[in-house]
Scaffold this motif. Sequence first.
Motif, PDB file in Angstrom:
ATOM      1  N   LEU A  15       3.258  -6.835  -0.345  1.00 21.77           N
ATOM      2  CA  LEU A  15       2.678  -5.570  -0.782  1.00 21.77           C
ATOM      3  C   LEU A  15       3.642  -4.833  -1.705  1.00 21.77           C
ATOM      4  O   LEU A  15       3.258  -4.368  -2.782  1.00 21.77           O
ATOM      5  CB  LEU A  15       2.356  -4.694   0.430  1.00 21.77           C
ATOM      6  CG  LEU A  15       1.967  -3.247   0.121  1.00 21.77           C
ATOM      7  CD1 LEU A  15       0.555  -3.176  -0.443  1.00 21.77           C
ATOM      8  CD2 LEU A  15       2.102  -2.381   1.356  1.00 21.77           C
ATOM      9  N   ILE A  29      -5.154  -3.027  -1.375  1.00 21.77           N
ATOM     10  CA  ILE A  29      -4.684  -4.182  -0.608  1.00 21.77           C
ATOM     11  C   ILE A  29      -4.956  -3.882   0.862  1.00 21.77           C
ATOM     12  O   ILE A  29      -4.471  -2.893   1.408  1.00 21.77           O
ATOM     13  CB  ILE A  29      -3.179  -4.455  -0.847  1.00 21.77           C
ATOM     14  CG1 ILE A  29      -2.936  -4.744  -2.340  1.00 21.77           C
ATOM     15  CG2 ILE A  29      -2.711  -5.621   0.020  1.00 21.77           C
ATOM     16  CD1 ILE A  29      -1.488  -4.968  -2.711  1.00 21.77           C
ATOM     17  N   ALA A  31      -4.654  -4.849   4.725  1.00 22.90           N
ATOM     18  CA  ALA A  31      -3.825  -5.587   5.685  1.00 22.90           C
ATOM     19  C   ALA A  31      -4.726  -6.256   6.721  1.00 22.90           C
ATOM     20  O   ALA A  31      -5.764  -5.718   7.100  1.00 22.90           O
ATOM     21  CB  ALA A  31      -2.862  -4.640   6.388  1.00 22.90           C
ATOM     22  N   PHE A  44       0.041   0.458   9.154  1.00 27.86           N
ATOM     23  CA  PHE A  44      -0.188  -0.269   7.900  1.00 27.86           C
ATOM     24  C   PHE A  44      -0.566   0.687   6.771  1.00 27.86           C
ATOM     25  O   PHE A  44      -0.093   0.528   5.646  1.00 27.86           O
ATOM     26  CB  PHE A  44      -1.269  -1.336   8.078  1.00 27.86           C
ATOM     27  CG  PHE A  44      -0.836  -2.461   8.985  1.00 27.86           C
ATOM     28  CD1 PHE A  44       0.378  -3.095   8.820  1.00 27.86           C
ATOM     29  CD2 PHE A  44      -1.651  -2.881  10.022  1.00 27.86           C
ATOM     30  CE1 PHE A  44       0.788  -4.125   9.652  1.00 27.86           C
ATOM     31  CE2 PHE A  44      -1.262  -3.915  10.855  1.00 27.86           C
ATOM     32  CZ  PHE A  44      -0.039  -4.536  10.674  1.00 27.86           C
ATOM     33  N   PHE A  49      -0.606   0.089   2.643  1.00 29.43           N
ATOM     34  CA  PHE A  49      -1.842  -0.677   2.532  1.00 29.43           C
ATOM     35  C   PHE A  49      -3.011   0.297   2.393  1.00 29.43           C
ATOM     36  O   PHE A  49      -2.957   1.428   2.869  1.00 29.43           O
ATOM     37  CB  PHE A  49      -2.055  -1.562   3.767  1.00 29.43           C
ATOM     38  CG  PHE A  49      -1.146  -2.754   3.798  1.00 29.43           C
ATOM     39  CD1 PHE A  49      -1.468  -3.909   3.114  1.00 29.43           C
ATOM     40  CD2 PHE A  49       0.045  -2.712   4.506  1.00 29.43           C
ATOM     41  CE1 PHE A  49      -0.624  -5.004   3.136  1.00 29.43           C
ATOM     42  CE2 PHE A  49       0.898  -3.807   4.537  1.00 29.43           C
ATOM     43  CZ  PHE A  49       0.566  -4.963   3.847  1.00 29.43           C
ATOM     44  N   SER A  50      -4.071  -0.161   1.750  1.00 31.78           N
ATOM     45  CA  SER A  50      -5.245   0.681   1.528  1.00 31.78           C
ATOM     46  C   SER A  50      -6.086   0.826   2.783  1.00 31.78           C
ATOM     47  O   SER A  50      -6.724   1.856   3.002  1.00 31.78           O
ATOM     48  CB  SER A  50      -6.119   0.086   0.427  1.00 31.78           C
ATOM     49  OG  SER A  50      -5.360  -0.140  -0.730  1.00 31.78           O
ATOM     50  N   PHE A  52      -7.019  -1.501   6.862  1.00 34.91           N
ATOM     51  CA  PHE A  52      -6.672  -2.570   7.795  1.00 34.91           C
ATOM     52  C   PHE A  52      -7.945  -3.153   8.385  1.00 34.91           C
ATOM     53  O   PHE A  52      -8.887  -2.417   8.694  1.00 34.91           O
ATOM     54  CB  PHE A  52      -5.793  -2.037   8.928  1.00 34.91           C
ATOM     55  CG  PHE A  52      -5.589  -3.032  10.030  1.00 34.91           C
ATOM     56  CD1 PHE A  52      -4.707  -4.081   9.872  1.00 34.91           C
ATOM     57  CD2 PHE A  52      -6.315  -2.946  11.203  1.00 34.91           C
ATOM     58  CE1 PHE A  52      -4.545  -5.016  10.874  1.00 34.91           C
ATOM     59  CE2 PHE A  52      -6.160  -3.868  12.213  1.00 34.91           C
ATOM     60  CZ  PHE A  52      -5.266  -4.908  12.043  1.00 34.91           C
TER      61      PHE A  52
END
Length: 73
Positions: A15, A29, A31, A44, A49-50, A52
């Motif tokens: 990432l 992105i 996770a 996350f 991260f965008s 999960f």
Amino acid sequence: MDINLQGEYNGLDALRIIQKMPGYKDIPIIASTAYLQPGARDSFIAAGFSEFISKPLFRDKLLEMLKKFFPVK
């Protein structure tokens, strides 16, 4: 992106590398991992991260997640 990648890098490393690449800083992105711990989603998201999604990845759940970032016009 799987958090537990095999090899030298894990998902968090990947990432960070991707986000440093020109034109990829704001790319979504998501996770993913099968090893879900309490508070994992929040961790996350805080890491960059965008979103999960937990494994196993079910088609309907995955499509719902993708539509959040890539709405059909």
